[in-house]
Design a protein around this motif. Structure first.
Motif, PDB file in Angstrom:
ATOM      1  N   ASN A  71      -7.652 -12.499   0.874  1.00 53.75           N
ATOM      2  CA  ASN A  71      -8.366 -11.768  -0.182  1.00 53.75           C
ATOM      3  C   ASN A  71      -7.709 -11.971  -1.543  1.00 53.75           C
ATOM      4  O   ASN A  71      -8.394 -12.099  -2.572  1.00 53.75           O
ATOM      5  CB  ASN A  71      -8.422 -10.272   0.134  1.00 53.75           C
ATOM      6  CG  ASN A  71      -9.448  -9.952   1.213  1.00 53.75           C
ATOM      7  OD1 ASN A  71     -10.334 -10.761   1.489  1.00 53.75           O
ATOM      8  ND2 ASN A  71      -9.308  -8.798   1.835  1.00 53.75           N
ATOM      9  N   GLU A  78     -11.754  -8.071 -14.091  1.00 56.95           N
ATOM     10  CA  GLU A  78     -12.639  -8.090 -12.917  1.00 56.95           C
ATOM     11  C   GLU A  78     -13.805  -9.079 -13.096  1.00 56.95           C
ATOM     12  O   GLU A  78     -14.113  -9.867 -12.194  1.00 56.95           O
ATOM     13  CB  GLU A  78     -13.176  -6.671 -12.668  1.00 56.95           C
ATOM     14  CG  GLU A  78     -13.829  -6.470 -11.319  1.00 56.95           C
ATOM     15  CD  GLU A  78     -12.935  -6.835 -10.129  1.00 56.95           C
ATOM     16  OE1 GLU A  78     -11.735  -6.551 -10.182  1.00 56.95           O
ATOM     17  OE2 GLU A  78     -13.458  -7.432  -9.162  1.00 56.95           O
ATOM     18  N   LEU A 101     -10.218 -11.509  -4.575  1.00 60.48           N
ATOM     19  CA  LEU A 101     -10.934 -10.284  -4.212  1.00 60.48           C
ATOM     20  C   LEU A 101     -10.025  -9.069  -4.293  1.00 60.48           C
ATOM     21  O   LEU A 101     -10.486  -7.956  -4.472  1.00 60.48           O
ATOM     22  CB  LEU A 101     -11.484 -10.396  -2.782  1.00 60.48           C
ATOM     23  CG  LEU A 101     -12.634 -11.382  -2.579  1.00 60.48           C
ATOM     24  CD1 LEU A 101     -12.916 -11.574  -1.092  1.00 60.48           C
ATOM     25  CD2 LEU A 101     -13.898 -10.872  -3.265  1.00 60.48           C
ATOM     26  N   ASP A 102      -8.741  -9.293  -4.124  1.00 63.66           N
ATOM     27  CA  ASP A 102      -7.781  -8.199  -4.141  1.00 63.66           C
ATOM     28  C   ASP A 102      -6.655  -8.579  -5.100  1.00 63.66           C
ATOM     29  O   ASP A 102      -6.364  -9.770  -5.282  1.00 63.66           O
ATOM     30  CB  ASP A 102      -7.239  -8.000  -2.711  1.00 63.66           C
ATOM     31  CG  ASP A 102      -6.793  -6.560  -2.485  1.00 63.66           C
ATOM     32  OD1 ASP A 102      -6.785  -5.780  -3.454  1.00 63.66           O
ATOM     33  OD2 ASP A 102      -6.443  -6.235  -1.336  1.00 63.66           O
ATOM     34  N   TYR A 130       0.860  -1.188   0.000  1.00 66.18           N
ATOM     35  CA  TYR A 130       0.000   0.000   0.000  1.00 66.18           C
ATOM     36  C   TYR A 130       0.890   1.229   0.000  1.00 66.18           C
ATOM     37  O   TYR A 130       1.665   1.433   0.928  1.00 66.18           O
ATOM     38  CB  TYR A 130      -0.935  -0.004   1.220  1.00 66.18           C
ATOM     39  CG  TYR A 130      -1.960  -1.125   1.164  1.00 66.18           C
ATOM     40  CD1 TYR A 130      -3.045  -1.046   0.298  1.00 66.18           C
ATOM     41  CD2 TYR A 130      -1.824  -2.255   1.961  1.00 66.18           C
ATOM     42  CE1 TYR A 130      -3.976  -2.073   0.223  1.00 66.18           C
ATOM     43  CE2 TYR A 130      -2.753  -3.287   1.901  1.00 66.18           C
ATOM     44  CZ  TYR A 130      -3.827  -3.190   1.031  1.00 66.18           C
ATOM     45  OH  TYR A 130      -4.739  -4.196   0.949  1.00 66.18           O
ATOM     46  N   ILE A 136     -14.810 -12.456 -10.952  1.00 69.50           N
ATOM     47  CA  ILE A 136     -16.110 -12.690 -10.297  1.00 69.50           C
ATOM     48  C   ILE A 136     -16.634 -14.070 -10.690  1.00 69.50           C
ATOM     49  O   ILE A 136     -17.090 -14.856  -9.858  1.00 69.50           O
ATOM     50  CB  ILE A 136     -17.131 -11.581 -10.683  1.00 69.50           C
ATOM     51  CG1 ILE A 136     -16.710 -10.238 -10.083  1.00 69.50           C
ATOM     52  CG2 ILE A 136     -18.535 -11.940 -10.200  1.00 69.50           C
ATOM     53  CD1 ILE A 136     -17.554  -9.049 -10.513  1.00 69.50           C
TER      54      ILE A 136
END
Lengths: 407, 228
Positions: free
Chosen positions: B52, B77, B57-58, B15, B81
């Motif tokens: 994640n 993306e 998810l990440d 991050y 999903i």
């Protein structure tokens, strides 16, 4: 799709109070907007009826330039070729021959300028139901040497059926026009203004009075359907030639058309403001719904629900709230409009009523039951709902599962 | 026969900000089919971030994640999903059931999205809810269930799609001792009898005690990997 519909429907009732309040705001907006437009359109109908259907007619033929000058010198003969054109036209059912001019109407003690109209009494009855507008006396027969007087004019002169009235004016090419006629009936026109100044007599009698010898100034065309007026006028003009002009009612009474259009724009502005207020109300609900359920949206996307599928759930919710509200509003508006359609309300207050009369309209409020008004309101709400659903739709299409689950 | 289900290589999540944070730092991890693995570590050690990323998810800052040989890091993306829908089961700390659906409908939900035949759905929903001991609560909504019961529905939902593995992020954090024991019994039985692969992130010693492999993370790095 069943899954989305099931989810949307159940979500709607998660917060019953909010859903019902939002639906109620749409409901009342639709009732208010529909009633307003219905009354406005009804008033326009009354105005048109007062001015057009009961006198002017939806299409007229005259000599070129007559409508500006209104001079008897522009009278013309109805030829066989003209009648043949009328007979062959699919929308025409006939025509009323008229000769119109102005004269001084006088009794022993009073005098007033009057509009003198000689008409084909048989066809006039057929077109304007003039005989049904008699408030006293009898309707004219062809060739009668008598007149019908507008109720307002009769009141001014303080005369009634059986009394005599004198008409004094200018005839064809400057001749004197003078005659004394018994009053056979008193007529009340839809337009109070007409009632105050109109004298009608059989066309033969008027032609003798004005010395026009078989000529007419106007032909008022009878149509199967008033909506065909514009097409019929455009179609007839080239067939009748350049010496004659065919005018539809928008050209005949432009001041009425302008007034209706201006008033209609005012209605649209009010309706726009009303729907803007309602739109922000619905949008507030949408924003709250999005904020409350953001975490849940994240979970659904995390476990594998495609975002387009999720967005369609919210779309269905917004559209359903709006459409149920709108449908209920329409159902509520129909009986209210029907009441004001069946029970026209006289405009109260002397000044307002008088003002309308001065403009030549019957002073009543009557709603219209034209289906297009109801369809228009339903369509506006549907469009507003779809526009409002764009924001949550795009918002969900961009949702990030992790960020949403953290919210 | 053991089969590699998850494999990460040099997996990192950084991050950026005023201070750079390495939530996951060059993690190499292999998880075989049928494992019952706990990822443990103090708060902020990177457990949830790792989970994640494994769950798609990440996205990692660098490195690769392969699930059954399929590389996740390059997927778009919508592909992710769809991949999650068909290959991964999720159990969340706060259950995250859909509040407007019943236990039966919540369990059926994933299969509906997978377009599974109705008869097959009904059969599987009844089997799963029976396995988690909620046959008598099928028509109850989440608000009518206790926390433990909701988490059991969440496990049934995670298993409904027959995933390659189940990721459970602190699944017992909101449960009392009895519910925790009950849930762990159910998951251990599913792991033993049906070979379902479970990967937990947890602080809970009771979960750690039941795990057959414990991976410890500190500051985003694996500091121990204990097989039991």
């Amino acid at each position: 799709m069943n899954l989305q519909i099931k989810l949307a429907w159940r979500n709607l009732w998660r917060n019953k109070r909010r859903t019902l309040i939002t639906m109620a705001s749409v409901f009342f907006a639709v009732i208010l907007a529909t009633l307003m437009m219905s009354i406005k359109e009804g008033m326009y109908g009354v105005m048109t009826e007062s001015m057009v259907a009961s006198y002017t007619g939806f299409v007229q033929v005259h000599a070129k330039g007559y409508w500006e000058d209104k001079s008897l010198d522009e009278a013309f003969l109805v030829s066989d070729s003209m009648t043949s054109v009328f007979e062959q036209d699919p929308d025409l059912t006939g025509y009323v021959s008229r000769i119109e001019s102005f004269a001084l109407s006088a009794t022993e003690t009073t005098s007033k300028g009057a509009m003198v109209v000689g008409t084909d009494v048989t066809m006039e009855k057929h077109m304007t139901n003039l005989d049904e507008r008699l408030v006293d006396g009898q309707y004219l027969e062809p060739g009668d040497d008598a007149v019908l007087l507008g109720a307002g004019l009769a009141e001014y002169h303080k005369v009634g059926v059986g009394d005599t009235i004198v008409l004094l004016g200018q005839g064809y090419h400057g001749t004197n026009a003078a005659g004394k006629y018994p009053i056979k009936g008193i007529v009340k026109f839809g337009s109070p203004d007409l009632s105050k100044r109109l004298v009608m007599l059989p066309i033969e009698t008027a032609q003798t009075l004005f010395g026009t010898e078989g000529q007419v100034t106007n032909l008022v065309l009878l149509l199967d359907d008033a909506d065909q007026a514009f097409e019929a006028a455009a179609r007839l003009q080239p067939q009748l030639g350049e010496q004659l002009e065919v005018m539809d009612w928008h050209q005949l009474v432009p001041e009425l058309v302008d007034m209706i259009e201006a008033d209609r724009v005012e209605g649209y502005v009010f309706m726009f403001i009303l729907y803007m207020v309602i739109s922000f109300g619905i949008f507030g609900t949408v924003l709250m719904m999005l904020a409350e359920r953001r975490h849940e949206f994240g979970v659904l996307v995390a476990v594998g629900m495609k975002r387009i599928r999720l967005a369609s759930v919210v779309l269905i919710e917004v559209v359903t709230i709006s459409l149920i509200g709108a449908f209920a509003g329409l159902l509520g508006a129909i009986p209210v409009c029907a009441y004001f359609f069946l029970n026209p309300v006289p405009i109260g207050g002397e000044e307002t009523g008088q003002m309308m009369e001065d403009y030549g309209f019957e002073p009543v409020i009557q709603a219209s039951m034209d289906a297009s008004i109801f369809i228009q309101q339903a369509s506006i709400v549907a469009i507003v709902a779809c526009l409002l659903a764009i924001y949550p739709f795009i918002n969900i299409l961009r949702i990030n599962a992790i960020q949403a689950m953290r919210s | 026969m053991e089969q590699l289900v998850i494999e990460t290589k040099n997996l990192s999540k950084i991050y950026e900000g005023a201070v750079e944070v390495r939530a996951v730092d060059n993690v190499d991890l292999q998880i075989q089919n049928g494992e019952f693995t706990a990822i443990v570590g103090p708060s902020g050690s990177g457990k949830t971030t790792l989970l994640n990323m494994i769950g798609g998810l990440d996205r990692p800052t660098s490195g690769s994640i392969r699930v059954n040989g399929v590389e996740l890091s390059g997927m778009r993306e919508n592909e992710l999903i769809d991949f999650r829908l068909r290959h991964i089961g999720f159990v969340f700390q706060s259950y995250n059931l859909i509040p407007v659906l019943t236990a039966r409908e919540n369990t059926e939900f994933i299969m509906l999205m997978q377009n599974v035949d109705k008869a097959l759905r009904n059969e599987r929903v009844e089997k799963l809810l029976s396995e988690v001991g909620l046959s008598d609560k099928m028509d109850s909504r989440p608000s009518q269930l206790s926390g433990g019961q909701q988490q059991r529905v969440a496990v049934a939902r995670a298993l409904a799609s027959k995933p390659d593995f189940v990721l459970a992020d602190e699944p017992t954090a909101n449960l009392d001792s009895k519910s925790t024991a009950n849930l762990l019994d159910i998951m251990a039985r599913l792991n033993r009898d049906e070979g379902t692969t479970f990967i937990f992130s947890t602080h809970d010693q009771r979960v750690i005690d039941r795990a057959r492999r414990v991976i410890t993370l500190v500051d985003g790095k694996i500091v121990s990997d204990e097989q039991r």
